[in-house]
Design an enzyme around this catalytic site. Structure first.
Site, PDB file in Angstrom:
ATOM      1  N   THR A   1     -45.430  37.990  79.536  1.00 18.44           N
ATOM      2  CA  THR A   1     -44.240  37.764  80.287  1.00 18.44           C
ATOM      3  C   THR A   1     -44.313  37.516  81.907  1.00 18.44           C
ATOM      4  O   THR A   1     -45.582  38.147  82.559  1.00 18.44           O
ATOM      5  CB  THR A   1     -43.331  38.970  80.274  1.00 18.44           C
ATOM      6  OG1 THR A   1     -43.211  39.480  79.130  1.00 18.44           O
ATOM      7  CG2 THR A   1     -42.053  39.033  80.984  1.00 18.44           C
TER       8      THR A   1
ATOM      9  N   PRO B   1     -42.291  36.605  85.717  1.00 22.37           N
ATOM     10  CA  PRO B   1     -40.967  36.864  86.352  1.00 22.37           C
ATOM     11  C   PRO B   1     -40.005  35.906  85.858  1.00 22.37           C
ATOM     12  O   PRO B   1     -38.896  36.446  85.623  1.00 22.37           O
ATOM     13  CB  PRO B   1     -41.335  36.445  87.868  1.00 22.37           C
ATOM     14  CG  PRO B   1     -42.720  36.942  87.856  1.00 22.37           C
ATOM     15  CD  PRO B   1     -43.156  36.377  86.719  1.00 22.37           C
TER      16      PRO B   1
ATOM     17  N   GLY C   1     -39.276  35.648  79.695  1.00 15.57           N
ATOM     18  CA  GLY C   1     -40.041  36.752  78.920  1.00 15.57           C
ATOM     19  C   GLY C   1     -39.764  36.312  77.325  1.00 15.57           C
ATOM     20  O   GLY C   1     -40.595  35.794  76.866  1.00 15.57           O
ATOM     21  N   SER C   2     -38.422  36.108  77.052  1.00 15.34           N
ATOM     22  CA  SER C   2     -38.229  35.503  75.359  1.00 15.34           C
ATOM     23  C   SER C   2     -38.692  34.358  75.222  1.00 15.34           C
ATOM     24  O   SER C   2     -39.308  34.196  73.989  1.00 15.34           O
ATOM     25  CB  SER C   2     -36.777  35.619  75.282  1.00 15.34           C
ATOM     26  OG  SER C   2     -36.120  36.873  75.694  1.00 15.34           O
TER      27      SER C   2
ATOM     28  N   ILE D   1     -46.226  44.227  82.628  1.00 15.61           N
ATOM     29  CA  ILE D   1     -47.643  44.522  81.696  1.00 15.61           C
ATOM     30  C   ILE D   1     -47.899  45.823  81.414  1.00 15.61           C
ATOM     31  O   ILE D   1     -48.150  46.613  82.409  1.00 15.61           O
ATOM     32  CB  ILE D   1     -48.612  43.748  82.137  1.00 15.61           C
ATOM     33  CG1 ILE D   1     -48.305  42.375  82.442  1.00 15.61           C
ATOM     34  CG2 ILE D   1     -49.659  43.970  81.235  1.00 15.61           C
ATOM     35  CD1 ILE D   1     -47.745  41.697  81.196  1.00 15.61           C
ATOM     36  N   THR D   2     -47.503  46.468  80.145  1.00 14.64           N
ATOM     37  CA  THR D   2     -47.950  47.836  79.900  1.00 14.64           C
ATOM     38  C   THR D   2     -49.643  48.131  79.778  1.00 14.64           C
ATOM     39  O   THR D   2     -50.117  47.169  79.562  1.00 14.64           O
ATOM     40  CB  THR D   2     -47.511  48.129  78.163  1.00 14.64           C
ATOM     41  OG1 THR D   2     -46.078  47.820  78.310  1.00 14.64           O
ATOM     42  CG2 THR D   2     -47.711  49.270  77.906  1.00 14.64           C
TER      43      THR D   2
ATOM     44  N   ARG E   1     -26.691  77.651  68.843  1.00 17.44           N
ATOM     45  CA  ARG E   1     -25.666  77.634  69.842  1.00 17.44           C
ATOM     46  C   ARG E   1     -24.105  77.998  69.247  1.00 17.44           C
ATOM     47  O   ARG E   1     -24.026  77.581  68.014  1.00 17.44           O
ATOM     48  CB  ARG E   1     -25.564  76.309  70.383  1.00 17.44           C
ATOM     49  CG  ARG E   1     -24.394  76.219  71.416  1.00 17.44           C
ATOM     50  CD  ARG E   1     -24.782  76.707  72.867  1.00 17.44           C
ATOM     51  NE  ARG E   1     -23.868  76.440  73.760  1.00 17.44           N
ATOM     52  CZ  ARG E   1     -24.007  77.074  75.107  1.00 17.44           C
ATOM     53  NH1 ARG E   1     -25.066  77.891  75.092  1.00 17.44           N
ATOM     54  NH2 ARG E   1     -23.101  76.722  75.893  1.00 17.44           N
TER      55      ARG E   1
ATOM     56  N   GLU F   1     -40.697  43.436  72.455  1.00 19.07           N
ATOM     57  CA  GLU F   1     -41.359  43.078  71.135  1.00 19.07           C
ATOM     58  C   GLU F   1     -40.391  41.889  70.484  1.00 19.07           C
ATOM     59  O   GLU F   1     -40.041  41.906  69.335  1.00 19.07           O
ATOM     60  CB  GLU F   1     -41.616  44.299  70.297  1.00 19.07           C
ATOM     61  CG  GLU F   1     -42.703  44.064  69.201  1.00 19.07           C
ATOM     62  CD  GLU F   1     -43.978  44.091  69.616  1.00 19.07           C
ATOM     63  OE1 GLU F   1     -44.312  44.453  70.881  1.00 19.07           O
ATOM     64  OE2 GLU F   1     -44.944  43.424  69.054  1.00 19.07           O
TER      65      GLU F   1
ATOM     66  N   GLU G   1     -31.407  40.860  70.268  1.00 17.13           N
ATOM     67  CA  GLU G   1     -30.657  39.478  70.052  1.00 17.13           C
ATOM     68  C   GLU G   1     -31.640  38.221  69.513  1.00 17.13           C
ATOM     69  O   GLU G   1     -31.570  37.661  68.396  1.00 17.13           O
ATOM     70  CB  GLU G   1     -30.270  38.783  71.455  1.00 17.13           C
ATOM     71  CG  GLU G   1     -29.114  39.745  72.174  1.00 17.13           C
ATOM     72  CD  GLU G   1     -29.435  41.020  72.842  1.00 17.13           C
ATOM     73  OE1 GLU G   1     -30.644  41.021  72.827  1.00 17.13           O
ATOM     74  OE2 GLU G   1     -28.771  41.659  72.831  1.00 17.13           O
TER      75      GLU G   1
HETATM   76  C1  LIG Z   1     -41.161  48.719  80.024  1.00 15.46           C
HETATM   77  C2  LIG Z   1     -41.547  47.487  79.621  1.00 15.46           C
HETATM   78  C3  LIG Z   1     -42.924  47.145  78.969  1.00 15.46           C
HETATM   79  C4  LIG Z   1     -42.942  45.821  78.944  1.00 15.46           C
HETATM   80  N1  LIG Z   1     -44.539  45.608  78.224  1.00 15.46           N
HETATM   81  C5  LIG Z   1     -44.989  44.257  78.141  1.00 15.46           C
HETATM   82  C6  LIG Z   1     -46.282  44.083  77.797  1.00 15.46           C
HETATM   83  O1  LIG Z   1     -46.973  44.945  77.895  1.00 15.46           O
HETATM   84  N2  LIG Z   1     -46.592  42.599  78.014  1.00 15.46           N
HETATM   85  C7  LIG Z   1     -45.769  41.524  77.941  1.00 15.46           C
HETATM   86  O2  LIG Z   1     -46.383  40.487  78.247  1.00 15.46           O
HETATM   87  N3  LIG Z   1     -44.256  41.954  78.390  1.00 15.46           N
HETATM   88  C8  LIG Z   1     -44.064  43.156  78.454  1.00 15.46           C
HETATM   89  N4  LIG Z   1     -42.852  43.347  78.733  1.00 15.46           N
HETATM   90  C9  LIG Z   1     -41.694  42.280  78.871  1.00 15.46           C
HETATM   91  C10 LIG Z   1     -40.857  42.194  77.627  1.00 15.46           C
HETATM   92  O3  LIG Z   1     -41.385  41.740  76.440  1.00 15.46           O
HETATM   93  C11 LIG Z   1     -39.514  41.262  78.075  1.00 15.46           C
HETATM   94  O4  LIG Z   1     -38.935  42.140  78.942  1.00 15.46           O
HETATM   95  C12 LIG Z   1     -38.790  40.834  76.836  1.00 15.46           C
HETATM   96  O5  LIG Z   1     -39.715  39.830  76.359  1.00 15.46           O
HETATM   97  C13 LIG Z   1     -37.543  40.219  77.256  1.00 15.46           C
HETATM   98  O6  LIG Z   1     -37.722  39.188  78.328  1.00 15.46           O
HETATM   99  P1  LIG Z   1     -36.919  39.089  79.661  1.00 15.46           P
HETATM  100  O7  LIG Z   1     -37.072  40.503  80.308  1.00 15.46           O
HETATM  101  O8  LIG Z   1     -37.353  37.997  80.652  1.00 15.46           O
HETATM  102  O9  LIG Z   1     -35.511  38.798  79.199  1.00 15.46           O
HETATM  103  P2  LIG Z   1     -34.901  37.346  78.965  1.00 15.46           P
HETATM  104  O10 LIG Z   1     -35.824  36.491  78.144  1.00 15.46           O
HETATM  105  O11 LIG Z   1     -34.636  36.622  80.407  1.00 15.46           O
HETATM  106  O12 LIG Z   1     -33.475  37.645  78.210  1.00 15.46           O
HETATM  107  C14 LIG Z   1     -32.352  38.279  79.051  1.00 15.46           C
HETATM  108  C15 LIG Z   1     -31.310  38.522  77.969  1.00 15.46           C
HETATM  109  O13 LIG Z   1     -31.010  37.228  77.241  1.00 15.46           O
HETATM  110  C16 LIG Z   1     -31.232  37.204  75.730  1.00 15.46           C
HETATM  111  N5  LIG Z   1     -31.626  36.041  75.148  1.00 15.46           N
HETATM  112  C17 LIG Z   1     -32.730  35.323  75.761  1.00 15.46           C
HETATM  113  N6  LIG Z   1     -32.929  34.515  74.891  1.00 15.46           N
HETATM  114  C18 LIG Z   1     -31.931  34.432  73.900  1.00 15.46           C
HETATM  115  C19 LIG Z   1     -31.457  33.393  72.850  1.00 15.46           C
HETATM  116  N7  LIG Z   1     -32.143  32.382  72.619  1.00 15.46           N
HETATM  117  N8  LIG Z   1     -30.457  33.857  72.250  1.00 15.46           N
HETATM  118  C20 LIG Z   1     -29.757  34.904  72.440  1.00 15.46           C
HETATM  119  N9  LIG Z   1     -29.966  35.752  73.392  1.00 15.46           N
HETATM  120  C21 LIG Z   1     -31.103  35.554  74.271  1.00 15.46           C
HETATM  121  C22 LIG Z   1     -32.244  38.499  75.593  1.00 15.46           C
HETATM  122  O14 LIG Z   1     -31.926  38.928  74.281  1.00 15.46           O
HETATM  123  C23 LIG Z   1     -31.680  39.197  76.566  1.00 15.46           C
HETATM  124  O15 LIG Z   1     -30.780  40.180  76.450  1.00 15.46           O
HETATM  125  C24 LIG Z   1     -42.398  44.744  78.904  1.00 15.46           C
HETATM  126  C25 LIG Z   1     -41.012  44.992  79.469  1.00 15.46           C
HETATM  127  C26 LIG Z   1     -40.693  46.332  79.811  1.00 15.46           C
HETATM  128  C27 LIG Z   1     -39.282  46.556  80.349  1.00 15.46           C
END
Ligand SMILES: Cc1cc2nc3c(=O)[nH]c(=O)nc-3n(C[C@H](O)[C@H](O)[C@H](O)COP(=O)(O)OP(=O)(O)OC[C@H]3O[C@@H](n4cnc5c(N)ncnc54)[C@H](O)[C@@H]3O)c2cc1C
Length: 387
Positions: free
Chosen positions: A122, A124, A127-128, A154-155, A266, A361, A365
């Site tokens: 991921t 800034p 992510g998805s 990053i965990t 309780r 993971e 959505e």
């Molecule tokens: C505590 C924690 C630990 C983590 N550990 C790791 C790690 O070890 N390594 C790593 O690489 N990442 C890690 N992550 C990141 C995590 O995998 C991402 O936060 C996740 O993939 C979502 O990406 P984003 O936050 O950028 O949200 P976005 O991708 O910006 O999504 C924002 C919203 O839009 C929705 N959305 C996005 N695209 C679509 C679509 N096509 N259709 C419908 N809805 C959509 C999403 O479901 C979400 O609700 C971690 C995050 C947290 C909070």
């Protein structure tokens, strides 16, 4: 509550958790320090090598056992699977796609826990949608690479000594091929730029990482072949999602056990609150969701054993179980009343921790998109497990 039959290794973990973890969770949570003794104990049990072949020092457990162990750990102290899940994904990536040299160099250290791993995808701005990664690995004349970029969330990011980093080659249109790189944390230019404060899992570090012109040899490219990064990552999601579902079931099991016991202890209006129908409805809903969750995971595991992959059912299990766990922790809070909101009982912590499984993971959505896509592209519904 009856527990399903499990293999001896899962039973061993269950006993370990009951004996050495569960009674001490309140103390671990209260301590403002990294629970190194718990991580050492997990390493002693071989859990860091759960998915690593025996020839490289691992336990090479079947997927059913891996998921069941995640449930046991999740039921005991939900921080524990968090230490393991991304580590195991990296181990699986190297075991599946690594060159012979990469396997020989890294798998034994990953198996005994002396080198813990982080999966570094991921950024800034993305992510998805990992196709948009901007981190760059610039090829060098000697076959190596220079890696630069920023990663977030990053965990294990601070404590891991091996980072599996997704980055792309430069290209005029910004869409150069994407690959995975094995980066040792000691390499000059690898920096933890920030630790991220979060709602739950305070003991598990979540870091922002900066890679500043990190020089990598040709041997850092996973599998030695460029442009395979995304399919390699995506192929791991099915098992990662089942492991996450297993962890969530463990947490839900814990929440239900606490709520059920509390409802018997309780008393209000002259009787235990479990005699009030409104409380019984919560308990019945929680238990039904829990049993359905386990069944969903079992269905995905059976389908995978039969057909080799179960992407749709794994996504369904992850979606259903993690949403159910959020609901179960909330219902448990209602059963405990005000005591559900305070740190003396584990429910407020489980309630804070449950949402992470909905968001990561592949967010839920994204799971729905995977489920629909798999259905639409499949040859016949029987291959999906729908008939
Ligand atoms: C505590 C924690 C630990 C983590 N550990 C790791 C790690 O070890 N390594 C790593 O690489 N990442 C890690 N992550 C990141 C995590 O995998 C991402 O936060 C996740 O993939 C979502 O990406 P984003 O936050 O950028 O949200 P976005 O991708 O910006 O999504 C924002 C919203 O839009 C929705 N959305 C996005 N695209 C679509 C679509 N096509 N259709 C419908 N809805 C959509 C999403 O479901 C979400 O609700 C971690 C995050 C947290 C909070």
């Amino acid at each position: 509550m009856t527990e399903p039959d499990v293999s001896p290794v899962v039973e061993g973990v269950r006993q370990f958790v009951r004996r050495e973890i569960a009674p001490h969770v309140a103390r671990f949570e209260a301590q403002d320090e990294f629970p190194q003794q718990v991580v050492d104990a997990m390493a002693g049990l071989g859990l860091f090598g759960m998915v690593i072949p025996e020839e490289h020092g691992g336990l090479d457990l079947p997927l059913e056992d891996y998921v069941a162990i995640m449930e046991e750990l999740g039921a005991g102290w939900s921080a524990m699977p968090s230490f393991l899940n991304s580590h195991c994904t990296v181990a699986r990536l190297i075991a599946t796609y690594g060159t012979a040299e990469q396997k020989a160099r890294y798998l034994p250290q990953l198996a005994d826990g002396s080198r813990r791993a982080a999966i570094v995808l991921t950024e800034p701005s993305t992510g998805s949608d990992l196709k948009q990664v901007r981190a760059q690995a610039v090829p060098q004349p000697d076959g190596g690479f220079v890696l630069s970029g920023q990663k977030i969330f990053i965990t294990n990011g601070q404590r891991a000594r091996l980072h599996m980093v997704l980055a792309r080659a430069p290209a005029a249109d910004g869409k150069g091929p994407i690959s995975l790189f094995i980066v040792e944390s000691e390499a000059p230019g690898v920096e933890v730029s920030r630790l991220i404060d979060k709602m739950g899992f305070k003991h598990v570090d979540t870091a922002e990482l900066r890679f500043d012109k990190v020089r990598l040899g040709p041997e850092a490219l996973l599998g030695g072949e460029a442009g395979k990064g995304l399919p390699q990552v995506l192929s791991m999601l099915e098992t990662g999602r089942l492991a996450m579902a297993g962890t969530a079931v463990g947490m839900a099991r814990n929440a239900l056990a606490v709520a059920l016991q509390y409802s018997k202890d309780r008393e209000t209006f002259g009787q235990p609150i479990c005699n009030h129908q409104a409380v019984q409805i919560h308990l019945a809903n929680m238990a039904t969701q829990l049993v359905a969750s386990r069944a969903m995971i079992g269905e995905a595991l059976r389908h995978k054993a039969r057909y080799g992959r179960a992407d749709m059912l794994a996504s369904m299990a992850k979606l259903f179980v993690t949403e159910a766990t959020m609901q179960i922790t909330q219902d448990a809070m209602r059963v405990l009343g005000g005591y559900g909101y305070v740190a003396e009982f584990p429910i407020e912590r489980l309630y804070r921790e449950a949402p992470i499984y909905v968001l990561t993971e592949g967010s839920n959505e994204i799971q729905r998109i995977v489920i629909a896509r798999e259905m639409i592209k499949a040859d016949g519904p029987e291959r999906l497990g729908l008939v």
